[in-house]
Write an enzyme that holds these catalytic residues in place. Structure first.
Site, PDB file in Angstrom:
ATOM      1  N   GLN A   1       0.609  -1.181   0.122  1.00  0.00           N
ATOM      2  CA  GLN A   1       0.183   0.000  -0.013  1.00  0.00           C
ATOM      3  C   GLN A   1       0.696   1.346   0.013  1.00  0.00           C
ATOM      4  OE1 GLN A   1      -3.379  -0.755  -0.613  1.00  0.00           O
ATOM      5  NE2 GLN A   1      -2.341  -2.377  -1.044  1.00  0.00           N
TER       6      GLN A   1
ATOM      7  N   HIS B   1       1.603   3.051  -3.385  1.00  0.00           N
ATOM      8  CA  HIS B   1       0.629   3.845  -3.953  1.00  0.00           C
ATOM      9  C   HIS B   1       1.094   5.459  -4.044  1.00  0.00           C
ATOM     10  CE1 HIS B   1      -2.367   1.014  -5.436  1.00  0.00           C
ATOM     11  NE2 HIS B   1      -2.260   0.386  -4.129  1.00  0.00           N
TER      12      HIS B   1
ATOM     13  N   GLU C   1      -8.444   1.878   5.924  1.00  0.00           N
ATOM     14  CA  GLU C   1      -8.775   1.347   4.806  1.00  0.00           C
ATOM     15  C   GLU C   1      -8.836  -0.405   4.727  1.00  0.00           C
ATOM     16  OE1 GLU C   1      -6.597   2.100   1.303  1.00  0.00           O
ATOM     17  OE2 GLU C   1      -8.457   1.558   0.050  1.00  0.00           O
ATOM     18  N   HIS C   2      -7.757  -0.688   4.933  1.00  0.00           N
ATOM     19  CA  HIS C   2      -7.533  -2.144   4.887  1.00  0.00           C
ATOM     20  C   HIS C   2      -6.907  -2.753   5.989  1.00  0.00           C
ATOM     21  CE1 HIS C   2      -6.623  -0.888   0.749  1.00  0.00           C
ATOM     22  NE2 HIS C   2      -7.696  -1.898   0.368  1.00  0.00           N
TER      23      HIS C   2
ATOM     24  N   ASP D   1      -7.231  -6.295  -3.819  1.00  0.00           N
ATOM     25  CA  ASP D   1      -7.158  -5.135  -4.848  1.00  0.00           C
ATOM     26  C   ASP D   1      -7.467  -5.414  -6.263  1.00  0.00           C
ATOM     27  OD1 ASP D   1      -6.200  -3.387  -2.925  1.00  0.00           O
ATOM     28  OD2 ASP D   1      -3.907  -3.668  -3.549  1.00  0.00           O
TER      29      ASP D   1
ATOM     30  N   HIS E   1     -51.233  22.165   7.573  1.00  0.00           N
ATOM     31  CA  HIS E   1     -51.127  20.963   7.367  1.00  0.00           C
ATOM     32  C   HIS E   1     -52.287  20.122   7.966  1.00  0.00           C
ATOM     33  CE1 HIS E   1     -46.860  22.004   7.089  1.00  0.00           C
ATOM     34  NE2 HIS E   1     -46.450  20.859   6.577  1.00  0.00           N
TER      35      HIS E   1
HETATM   36  N1  LIG Z   1      -8.932   4.652  -1.496  1.00  0.00           N
HETATM   37  C1  LIG Z   1      -9.038   3.799  -2.548  1.00  0.00           C
HETATM   38  O1  LIG Z   1     -10.115   2.933  -2.803  1.00  0.00           O
HETATM   39  C2  LIG Z   1      -7.986   3.610  -3.595  1.00  0.00           C
HETATM   40  C3  LIG Z   1      -8.051   2.809  -4.789  1.00  0.00           C
HETATM   41  C4  LIG Z   1      -7.065   2.783  -5.723  1.00  0.00           C
HETATM   42  C5  LIG Z   1      -6.204   4.013  -5.769  1.00  0.00           C
HETATM   43  N2  LIG Z   1      -6.065   4.740  -4.415  1.00  0.00           N
HETATM   44  C6  LIG Z   1      -5.287   5.939  -4.599  1.00  0.00           C
HETATM   45  O2  LIG Z   1      -5.241   6.688  -5.410  1.00  0.00           O
HETATM   46  C7  LIG Z   1      -4.165   7.480  -5.762  1.00  0.00           C
HETATM   47  C8  LIG Z   1      -3.624   7.614  -7.089  1.00  0.00           C
HETATM   48  O3  LIG Z   1      -2.840   8.611  -7.186  1.00  0.00           O
HETATM   49  P1  LIG Z   1      -2.155   9.100  -8.606  1.00  0.00           P
HETATM   50  O4  LIG Z   1      -1.437  10.279  -8.123  1.00  0.00           O
HETATM   51  O5  LIG Z   1      -1.461   7.853  -8.881  1.00  0.00           O
HETATM   52  O6  LIG Z   1      -3.339   9.462  -9.811  1.00  0.00           O
HETATM   53  P2  LIG Z   1      -4.546  10.330  -9.644  1.00  0.00           P
HETATM   54  O7  LIG Z   1      -5.246  10.219 -11.012  1.00  0.00           O
HETATM   55  O8  LIG Z   1      -5.333  10.083  -8.261  1.00  0.00           O
HETATM   56  O9  LIG Z   1      -3.881  11.730  -9.565  1.00  0.00           O
HETATM   57  C9  LIG Z   1      -3.286  12.469 -10.674  1.00  0.00           C
HETATM   58  C10 LIG Z   1      -3.870  13.795 -10.975  1.00  0.00           C
HETATM   59  O10 LIG Z   1      -3.381  14.596  -9.585  1.00  0.00           O
HETATM   60  C11 LIG Z   1      -3.148  15.941 -10.126  1.00  0.00           C
HETATM   61  N3  LIG Z   1      -2.227  16.630  -9.317  1.00  0.00           N
HETATM   62  C12 LIG Z   1      -0.816  15.870  -9.134  1.00  0.00           C
HETATM   63  N4  LIG Z   1      -0.151  16.784  -8.650  1.00  0.00           N
HETATM   64  C13 LIG Z   1      -0.894  17.965  -8.562  1.00  0.00           C
HETATM   65  C14 LIG Z   1      -0.492  19.301  -7.822  1.00  0.00           C
HETATM   66  N5  LIG Z   1       0.474  19.625  -7.353  1.00  0.00           N
HETATM   67  N6  LIG Z   1      -1.383  20.321  -8.074  1.00  0.00           N
HETATM   68  C15 LIG Z   1      -2.736  19.961  -8.608  1.00  0.00           C
HETATM   69  N7  LIG Z   1      -3.122  18.758  -9.189  1.00  0.00           N
HETATM   70  C16 LIG Z   1      -2.029  17.744  -9.055  1.00  0.00           C
HETATM   71  C17 LIG Z   1      -2.894  15.953 -11.498  1.00  0.00           C
HETATM   72  O11 LIG Z   1      -4.159  16.639 -12.115  1.00  0.00           O
HETATM   73  C18 LIG Z   1      -3.136  14.643 -11.983  1.00  0.00           C
HETATM   74  O12 LIG Z   1      -3.955  14.412 -13.379  1.00  0.00           O
HETATM   75  C19 LIG Z   1      -3.114   6.881  -4.748  1.00  0.00           C
HETATM   76  O13 LIG Z   1      -3.315   7.807  -3.679  1.00  0.00           O
HETATM   77  C20 LIG Z   1      -3.721   5.647  -4.197  1.00  0.00           C
HETATM   78  O14 LIG Z   1      -3.507   5.377  -3.054  1.00  0.00           O
HETATM   79  C21 LIG Z   1      -7.130   4.843  -3.512  1.00  0.00           C
HETATM   80  N1  LIG Z   2      -4.738  -0.794  -2.689  1.00  0.00           N
HETATM   81  C1  LIG Z   2      -5.758   0.187  -3.611  1.00  0.00           C
HETATM   82  C2  LIG Z   2      -6.639   0.790  -2.842  1.00  0.00           C
HETATM   83  O1  LIG Z   2      -6.258   1.338  -1.714  1.00  0.00           O
HETATM   84  C3  LIG Z   2      -6.271  -0.506  -4.814  1.00  0.00           C
HETATM   85  C4  LIG Z   2      -5.328  -0.867  -6.022  1.00  0.00           C
HETATM   86  C5  LIG Z   2      -5.513  -0.946  -7.409  1.00  0.00           C
HETATM   87  N2  LIG Z   2      -4.336  -1.753  -7.891  1.00  0.00           N
HETATM   88  C6  LIG Z   2      -3.471  -1.977  -6.861  1.00  0.00           C
HETATM   89  N3  LIG Z   2      -4.117  -1.502  -5.660  1.00  0.00           N
HETATM   90 ZN   LIG Z   3      -2.989  -1.490  -3.869  1.00  0.00          ZN
END
Ligand SMILES: NC(=O)c1ccc[n+]([C@@H]2O[C@H](COP(=O)([O-])OP(=O)(O)OC[C@H]3O[C@@H](n4cnc5c(N)ncnc54)[C@H](O)[C@@H]3O)[C@@H](O)[C@H]2O)c1
Ligand SMILES: N[C@H](CO)Cc1c[nH]c[nH+]1
Ligand SMILES: [Zn+2]
Length: 426
Positions: free
Chosen positions: A256, A259, A324-325, A358, A417
């Protein structure tokens, strides 16, 4: 990783910093997001294109991905990956189909007819993250429950850093039957979905995970549209005894952490020797892991190993963290699982790594973060449904229940009413 002991004098102070629900919501993020939302609301496509160029280094001509573009890229998905997507989709569908609720309809003892119907939302936006990694799995987790609920229009946004997209994402879109796709991400994508632009018609609800900017943007557009939950940077809390292989647990913690620099990984254990072994294993893996997020100072700030004298102590700590997990790597995990009140999803036993959930366990991986598991749940078919209730009295049944309504209306000082009931009783 820092080692905290519940017997330390300053444990509660240090634990409080781990519990902070402000981990992913810095003032900086909320201010930036507010500006982006306001700008997209006024300038529409032009603003979305400006931010996409700035944050994703992508100079889009059109926000919309054409059918030809999608088809050409999707065919580049390797056959074994497509087969794995289809396998995952089958398992996700099987679990989510069981969630479809029944309508209610009955006539009560005094002849009043009552009902409750579940209705699918007409149009939803699904956010598929794509900044640091690409998430075809999140596409399936978003879209399949929406399809099962019967949503007519599913609009997907996905960022394309540097103008690139992983073909597996578009293959997953085909597996899930998603066709309206825009190559945008971050707060600007959430704004476009919520307010609409020249090229994107607004939706009624936005679901899906994302980084701190996406999570904050969803918070800020709530009310204009519905949202599912705050599914921000990932979190894992592992409860493990010394009978585990420290390497297995280290990989789970890092799964995790990789990510996002704002991700959180915590181990609770009752063995100091095991705690030290896991810390060492984490360091060894990090040294050889290509993913940069796990080595970042900010991740280390929110990561910890907590030493307890008995694993029963993990439950109140866990319920406060509302992660979350949760992984329960112990014998008889059900004993602990039954006491959990606040968590997104729980993985029981030594052979259920969270990563299985996941991708293809079946339950949804879009889960509440930042302690929102105190009041929210993971994405499900229910998120794409709403309820309408129905009531029908006839002359006789209104006679029976109407007098009490008049009494209550008068007690509230609302004569119209009372009047609207009493005129029908004469
Ligand atoms: N909780 C859940 O269920 C779950 C599931 C899958 C993924 N996730 C999370 O999703 C997230 C994915 O993140 P990611 O960054 O790879 O993709 P993302 O698509 O969430 O974010 C990318 C976007 O962030 C914006 N960004 C980045 N830096 C910026 C800045 N300085 N100012 C303004 N905007 C900015 C940009 O617009 C970019 O397109 C991770 O935090 C991961 O842990 C959570
Ligand atoms: N762990 C993420 C949710 O927090 C989900 C994900 C997608 N791919 C891999 N991991
Ligand atoms: Zn994951």
């Amino acid at each position: 990783m820092q080692l905290l002991q519940t017997t330390d004098k300053d444990f509660s102070v240090k634990f409080k910093t781990l519990v902070s629900d402000r981990r992913e919501v810095t003032v900086d993020v909320s201010g930036t997001v507010r500006e982006i939302l306001a700008d997209v609301k006024v300038r529409g496509d032009a603003a979305v294109k400006d931010y996409t160029s700035r944050f994703d280094r992508n100079n889009l001509q059109s926000l919309h991905l054409s059918e030809t573009f999608i088809a050409e890229h999707a065919t580049q998905c390797p056959a074994d990956v497509l087969a794995a997507l289809e396998f995952a989709a089958e398992r996700i569908v099987a679990f989510h189909e069981k969630q479809v609720p029944q309508d209610i309809g009955y006539t009560d003892a005094v002849g009043v007819k009552l009902g409750l119907n579940w209705i699918a939302l007409s149009q939803v936006g699904i956010y598929v993250p794509g900044g640091r990694a690409s998430y075809p799995s999140s596409l399936l987790m978003n879209a399949l429950p929406a399809k099962i609920a019967g949503v007519e229009r599913i609009v997907m946004t996905v960022p394309m850093p540097g103008g690139e997209i992983n073909p597996v994402v578009l293959a997953a879109a085909q597996v899930a039957g998603v066709t309206e796709i825009y190559g945008i991400g971050g707060a600007q994508a959430i704004a476009a979905l919520a307010y609409g632009t020249e090229s994107i018609a607004p939706v009624d609800k936005i679901v899906g995970p994302g980084n701190a900017y996406v999570a904050e943007a969803k918070r800020q557009v709530f009310g204009t549209v519905g949202i599912d939950s705050i599914a921000g940077p990932s979190e894992i809390l592992v409860v493990a005894d010394s009978q585990n292989n420290p390497d297995w647990i280290a990989w789970d913690l890092l799964s995790q952490a990789e990510h996002d620099p704002s991700a959180q990984s915590i181990l609770i254990t009752d063995s100091e020797i095991f705690a030290q072994q896991v810390i060492k294993a984490v360091e060894k893996i990090i040294a050889n892991l290509p993913t940069r997020e796990v080595a970042s100072a900010s991740w280390q700030n929110y990561a910890a190993v907590i030493l307890v004298s008995d694993l029963a102590e993990s439950i109140p700590l866990l319920n406060q963290l509302a992660p979350e997990h949760v992984e329960l790597c112990v014998d008889n995990p059900q004993l602990l699982a039954d006491q959990i009140k606040c968590a997104g999803s729980v993985f029981l036993g030594r052979y259920t790594p969270e990563a299985i959930g996941d991708y293809l366990g079946g339950p949804n991986h879009i889960l509440p973060t930042a302690r929102s598991a105190r009041f929210a749940s993971g994405l499900s078919v229910y998120d794409f449904l709403k309820r309408i209730t129905f009531l029908e009295c006839n002359q006789e049944s209104l006679q029976t229940i109407g007098k009490a309504a008049i009494t209550l209306a008068e007690a509230e000082g609302l004569p119209a009413h009372a009047g609207s009931v009493s005129v029908r009783l004469q």
